[in-house]
Motif scaffolding. Structure first.
Motif, mmCIF file in Angstrom:
data_model
loop_
_atom_site.group_PDB
_atom_site.id
_atom_site.type_symbol
_atom_site.label_atom_id
_atom_site.label_comp_id
_atom_site.label_asym_id
_atom_site.label_seq_id
_atom_site.Cartn_x
_atom_site.Cartn_y
_atom_site.Cartn_z
ATOM 1 N N ARG A 46 0.940 -1.196 -0.026
ATOM 2 C CA ARG A 46 0.009 0.095 -0.037
ATOM 3 C C ARG A 46 0.883 1.285 0.170
ATOM 4 N N TYR B 244 -5.340 9.427 0.444
ATOM 5 C CA TYR B 244 -5.673 7.906 -0.489
ATOM 6 C C TYR B 244 -4.870 6.834 -0.129
ATOM 7 N N LEU C 188 -3.266 3.769 -2.041
ATOM 8 C CA LEU C 188 -3.082 3.462 -3.584
ATOM 9 C C LEU C 188 -2.529 1.887 -3.463
ATOM 10 N N SER C 189 -2.703 1.221 -4.627
ATOM 11 C CA SER C 189 -2.020 -0.052 -4.725
ATOM 12 C C SER C 189 -0.843 0.302 -5.668
ATOM 13 N N ARG D 188 -0.688 -1.633 -9.333
ATOM 14 C CA ARG D 188 -1.841 -1.352 -10.152
ATOM 15 C C ARG D 188 -2.314 -0.173 -10.158
ATOM 16 N N GLN D 189 -2.873 0.563 -11.091
ATOM 17 C CA GLN D 189 -3.471 1.975 -10.967
ATOM 18 C C GLN D 189 -4.907 1.732 -10.349
ATOM 19 N N GLU D 190 -4.876 1.876 -8.998
ATOM 20 C CA GLU D 190 -6.252 1.344 -8.131
ATOM 21 C C GLU D 190 -6.089 2.260 -6.809
ATOM 22 N N ILE D 191 -7.203 3.039 -6.586
ATOM 23 C CA ILE D 191 -7.298 3.453 -5.332
ATOM 24 C C ILE D 191 -7.846 2.589 -4.287
ATOM 25 N N ILE D 192 -7.382 2.111 -3.260
ATOM 26 C CA ILE D 192 -7.826 0.962 -2.596
ATOM 27 C C ILE D 192 -8.982 1.667 -1.621
#
Length: 313
Positions: free
Chosen positions: A26, A36, A38-39, A42-46
């Motif tokens: 994270r 935020y 983030l992962s 990958r382009q992703e908001i956890i």
């Protein structure tokens, strides 16, 4: 070489702080009043965390519990987040009249440390119930004055000529960044001295604090190194180096440059070794067998003898 990587977040606004969790699963990104998570793969908001009333200044993951995240803000509070439920475990009261800037976890002591723009440092216990209890409060400017006083005392004891003391302008000591020092023990006189040291990166230099005594061990001032191309720090990145050292990358507040510093912990020595000690009054008289009861034979003064009106030596 050109930097190569992957995009893990877009359109997040002005990101003022980034930090990885210890498993690199994270990333915390502070932008405005939004935190935020983030992962990095990958382009992703956890998840998106919102609760602070002012812009965020920092966020750090707990090293012994990956689901715990602590954030600081200009609203002068810090919050402990549970990432599994995206809820707040604990939120502090308003600690100061100045914004909080940084936070640090001390794993060995199970403590949480936070610092503000006016040089105030708070240390909280961090129990299993995630309730923070204040352990001690420190003032970086007062610690610096005590450290300077000890240095002057040692200088006078060493017989060094006294320097002219000019009036100094007191400036604020913002706690821009903090980092724990690597484990280091010193063997001295058959005693093992354990340390509880951590570093504070401020605007004018790097400070090393001993948590157990709330005292400064040493200060690395920019002004004492005229070859440095930096006089005022804008940001710090501090980590443990090799061979019992601390490595710090510091950026200049005014110039577009960075400086890499290394501080060797083995060169540090505790101030006050071999000091004057202290006196204690006994609560009862010594026992009869004590050497303190031995009578001291009083020596009578010897007078020269006179012989036939002459003084003999």
């Amino acid at each position: 070489k050109p930097a190569v990587g992957i995009v893990i977040g877009t359109l997040l606004g002005n990101v003022v702080h980034l930090s990885f969790c210890f498993s690199d699963e994270r990333v915390a990104a502070c932008s405005g009043t939004i935190l935020y998570v983030l992962s990095p793969k990958r382009q992703e908001i956890i998840c998106t965390l919102k609760s602070h009333l002012g812009p965020l200044t920092s966020a750090e993951f707990c090293p012994w519990n990956a689901s715990i995240l602590v954030s600081t803000s200009e609203d002068r509070t810090f919050k402990v987040w549970d990432l599994t439920t995206e809820a707040i475990f604990y939120q502090s009261f308003v600690l100061s009249g100045s914004p909080l800037l940084s936070v640090l976890f001390l794993e060995k002591e199970q403590h949480l440390v936070t610092g503000s723009t006016d040089g105030q440092v708070w240390c909280f216990s961090f129990d299993d119930d995630h309730k923070c209890h204040l352990v001690k409060k420190m003032d970086l400017q007062k610690m610096e004055k005590r450290h300077e006083g000890r240095q002057e005392t040692l200088t006078h004891q060493g017989g060094v000529a006294e320097k002219t003391i000019t009036d100094k302008v007191e400036i604020s000591k913002p706690v821009i960044q903090m980092a724990s020092c690597p484990p280091y023990t010193e063997i001295h006189v058959d005693q093992e001295i354990d340390n509880s040291w951590f570093c504070i990166g401020s605007s004018d230099g790097l400070y090393v604090v001993e948590l157990a005594t709330s005292e400064l061990l040493t200060v690395l001032y920019f002004k004492d190194n005229p070859t440095l191309s930096i006089t005022m720090a804008g940001s710090w990145s501090i980590c443990a180096g090799s061979d019992k050292s601390v490595v710090a990358l510091v950026s200049s507040l005014f110039n577009p440059c960075v400086v890499l510093l290394e501080l060797c912990l083995s060169n540090l020595r505790r101030i006050g070794d071999g000091g004057g000690g202290f006196s204690v009054f006994p609560s009862s008289p010594p026992v009869l067998e004590s050497p303190l009861n031995a009578e001291v034979k009083r020596k009578e003064p010897s007078h020269p003898k006179k012989k036939d009106g002459m003084v003999s030596s």
